[in-house]
Enzyme design. Structure first.
Site, PDB file in Angstrom:
ATOM      1  N   ASP A   1       2.029  -6.544   3.680  1.00 20.71           N
ATOM      2  CA  ASP A   1       1.445  -6.160   4.964  1.00 20.71           C
ATOM      3  C   ASP A   1       2.064  -4.871   5.489  1.00 20.71           C
ATOM      4  OD1 ASP A   1      -0.111  -6.856   7.460  1.00 20.71           O
ATOM      5  OD2 ASP A   1       1.924  -6.869   8.292  1.00 20.71           O
TER       6      ASP A   1
ATOM      7  N   GLU B   1      -1.324  -3.252   1.533  1.00 12.09           N
ATOM      8  CA  GLU B   1      -2.218  -2.898   2.637  1.00 12.09           C
ATOM      9  C   GLU B   1      -1.702  -1.564   3.173  1.00 12.09           C
ATOM     10  OE1 GLU B   1      -3.519  -3.883   7.179  1.00 12.09           O
ATOM     11  OE2 GLU B   1      -1.514  -4.244   6.418  1.00 12.09           O
TER      12      GLU B   1
END
Length: 728
Positions: free
Chosen positions: A401, A454
């Site tokens: 993330d 990401e």
């Protein structure tokens, strides 16, 4: 300060120096700290023969000098008398060597951290089983181990500080399930909030946030076949179902908040299997205190959240996925952590884990602390944690993330709010080298692993090898494709001709990285609307647009990711406090149920995608794609060919983003032969118009789109069609 006073005030750093069995020459003494006892003796742990009575000081330190044959070390038990009765236990302070063994090799390799620190089930040299505790707090003045085994008494079990900054203690006869925390005093002697174990393998929820002793060797796996038959992820299909475990489906029992890991292992996996997904990606499962963070504010990096069950239950979930040939990817958050008092922030009263300067150590978007990516102990922690999920939970991948927030020192910061690097730039060199280390370590130990970034910027080489100067990720989310294509599909079809390049531009950079095409949870929250809400037109056109868009996604190069609820065209935005709207799949009157049609389509797309190598085998190679017609903006039609690398093997993809029907529509084909329609998003089974089209077409030697041969097809409204060449 006198030793007894240190014990009494909870500020003892070196209890092993005077507690336990202390020998010199032919003399020895035994000291036991137990202020609540009125009388105390020790006895031989094997024969139960009494060795000696101990004399109590005013503070509560019991001591006896031993002479002659009794001065030879013997494993002993303590027999203590208190106002509550008699207690018999094995004194932990006679196991100094067992405690010190926690840090002998802890910094030699990242995985040593989770094999040696935290709460480890070990056996001492003299055969006593128990739990060895080790916690890193280099600037603390004292730490006491507290738990249900000592009634959370901060006086009873002071820990020993080592030269490496770890505090250690071995508690004999302690077993899995015991609760514990660390009572820490800062460098000035001030008591801090009790801390959970940073390497804790299990943790309770609010209000205790207690860590729990856990045995990783207890669970017996049954997924050997899965690991023996895993294939190259780059050349294999990857259709990922992104799931928030707490809101996929709520239990029918109103007394339960969530389905458990075990219940999900039955219900969710059966659904994923039936829908023909290849992978499940779960939003972060590392323990987190606040439901509203969805897991993206983790506190217990090494503990699967207890909301849904025990660590063994999560292993059962992963194990069951593998037995059903479904891979498991977990969201992983190494970028930041919350300030909760029981967590890592100001762990020993200083910035042990986070950057000290808020211009580097505080994240303005998420009001959270940023790890100090340049500190060796923090780097080891994060590399160890990445390895841990592959090692102990056998996950198949991690999706990392907020990588962009790690890479850039000025991420979400205005001028003057950030510190440049040594070269005056905005790249965080420490984070870059850490990410390279993480990926290098993961792929070295788990060659078939999947790491996905990401990363929302144009940072070069995210999924390129570290040896070539890249970050070393296996894959990267294609945020550009997602933004452009969603912007395009939200336009009324009358205006799409003017935005045609938003669909074609992604192929300009499609092979710069190994891309995953994501329609994630971030696209259906915070007022962005659900996927069906993004679509223009009346009800029929909304669903037709969504069907055509999903078809385009599956035709486009790149692995696929879809957030839960999108596959049933849920009307409402995702709400983590509510179940998905499964009722929308119930039978409706009139023209049928459009939601069921979308569900049927997504299942069919998954099946075609998995079955046809053309749609996945060369996702990351130029030879896997060729435009047929890139320039038909006037009709908002795209057509392209996907190849598998096998001789004369091709799938044609035709996308019509207008509600018009086109009869006798000619497209060039790379190989002469007969082509079969293998999927049409306009089929009635999918809620489409069911417009009659040709099921097979044969090419003719008529040039079109720079090909020598072409086929004549019927293109239905707002539809994507897949044609496969038949064996020649």
């Amino acid at each position: 300060m006198h030793f007894e006073q240190q014990l009494l005030e909870g500020c003892c750093m070196h209890p092993f120096s005077q507690l336990g069995w202390i020998s010199s020459a032919n003399k020895a003494f035994v000291s036991v700290w137990f202020p609540q006892a009125s009388a105390l003796s020790i006895r031989d742990a094997k024969s139960h023969e009494k060795i000696a009575d101990l004399k109590k000081s005013n503070a509560g330190l019991f001591t006896v000098n031993l002479k002659s044959e009794k001065s030879k070390y013997r494993l002993y038990e303590v027999v203590a008398h208190t106002q509550d009765g008699e207690y018999i236990y094995t004194d932990p302070y006679q196991f100094s060597e067992t405690a010190y063994s926690a840090v002998h090799f802890i910094d030699r390799a990242p995985q040593n951290l989770y094999e040696q620190a935290g709460a480890q089930l070990v056996t001492s040299d003299n055969g006593v089983k128990g739990v060895r505790f080790a916690v890193f707090a280099p600037n603390a003045s004292a730490i006491s181990l507290i738990g249900d085994f000592n009634h959370w008494d901060k006086q009873l079990h002071p820990m020993q500080k080592t030269d490496m900054g770890y505090w250690v203690l071995f508690i004999p006869n302690l077993t899995p399930g015991a609760l514990y925390k660390f009572a820490i005093k800062d460098a000035h002697g001030h008591q801090l909030p009790d801390k959970s174990d940073p390497i804790g393998f299990s943790q309770h929820q609010y209000p205790s946030h207690s860590s729990v002793v856990y045995d990783h060797k207890a669970y017996k796996w049954n997924d050997a076949k899965w690991h023996q038959t895993k294939k190259d992820p780059y050349k294999s299909p990857m259709s990922i179902y992104e799931v928030h475990l707490g809101s996929w489906k709520r239990p029918s029992d109103l007394h339960k908040t969530y389905l458990s890991y075990v219940e999900l292992a039955h219900d969710l996996i059966a659904y994923v299997k039936e829908m023909a997904y290849t992978h499940i990606e779960v939003l972060p499962v590392s323990e987190f205190p606040f439901d509203g963070s969805w897991g993206y504010q983790p506190v217990g990096l090494f503990a699967p959240t207890s909301r849904f069950g025990s660590p063994d239950d999560f292993k059962f979930f992963v194990d069951t996925c593998h037995q059903q040939n479904i891979g498991v990817i977990v969201d992983w958050v190494p970028a930041h952590f919350p300030e909760d008092g029981h967590g890592l922030a100001q762990f020993d009263g200083t910035h042990v884990y986070e950057y000290a300067d808020p211009r580097k150590g505080w994240h303005p978007d998420w009001n959270s602390c940023i790890y100090d990516f340049g500190k060796d102990t923090v780097r080891q922690l994060l590399v160890a944690n990445a390895l841990f999920w592959f090692d102990k939970y056998k996950v198949d991948g991690i999706r990392v993330d907020a990588v962009a927030s790690m890479l850039y020192l000025d991420y979400s910061r205005n001028q003057g709010e950030w510190l440049p690097n040594v070269d005056g730039g905005n790249h965080n060199y420490e984070a870059i080298s850490l990410l390279q280390w993480i990926n290098t370590a993961v792929y070295a130990q788990f060659p078939q692993a999947i790491t996905i970034a990401e990363e929302s910027t144009s940072f070069a080489g995210v999924s390129k090898p570290v040896s070539a100067g890249g970050l070393g990720f296996g894959f990267k989310w294609n945020m550009g494709w997602m933004h452009d294509s969603l912007h395009y599909i939200a336009k009324d079809s009358a205006y799409r001709a003017y935005h045609h390049c938003e669909l074609t531009f992604s192929m300009v950079y499609a092979y710069d990285e190994n891309f995953v095409l994501p329609i994630s949870h971030d696209e259906v929250v915070h007022g962005k609307g659900s996927m069906i809400q993004k679509m223009p037109g009346d009800e029929w056109q909304k669903f037709a647009n969504l069907r055509a868009y999903y078809g385009f996604m599956f035709g486009h190069p790149g692995k696929k990711l879809q957030f839960m609820g999108n596959e049933i065209a849920q009307i409402a935005e995702w709400d983590h406090d509510l179940s998905l709207d499964w009722d929308c799949l119930q039978t409706q009157g009139g023209d049928g149920n459009f939601h069921t049609g979308i569900s049927n389509l997504y299942r069919a797309l998954n099946k075609v995608y998995v079955k046809e190598p053309c749609l996945h085998a060369l996702d990351h190679e130029h030879s896997g794609f060729r435009w047929i017609d890139i320039n038909n903006a006037q009709h908002s039609i795209l057509s392209f060919a996907r190849f598998s690398g096998l001789q004369n093997d091709v799938v044609l993809v035709v996308n019509n983003f207008t509600p018009s029907v086109y009869e006798h529509f000619k497209i060039g084909v790379p190989f002469a032969g007969k082509y079969k329609l293998i999927l049409n998003t306009d089929d009635a089974d999918f809620g489409g118009s069911g417009y009659k089209v040709k099921q097979t077409v044969s090419s003719k030697a008529i040039a079109a789109n720079d090909f020598d041969n072409s086929v004549d097809i019927i293109v239905p409204p707002l539809a994507t069609m897949f044609f496969k060449i038949l064996a020649r």
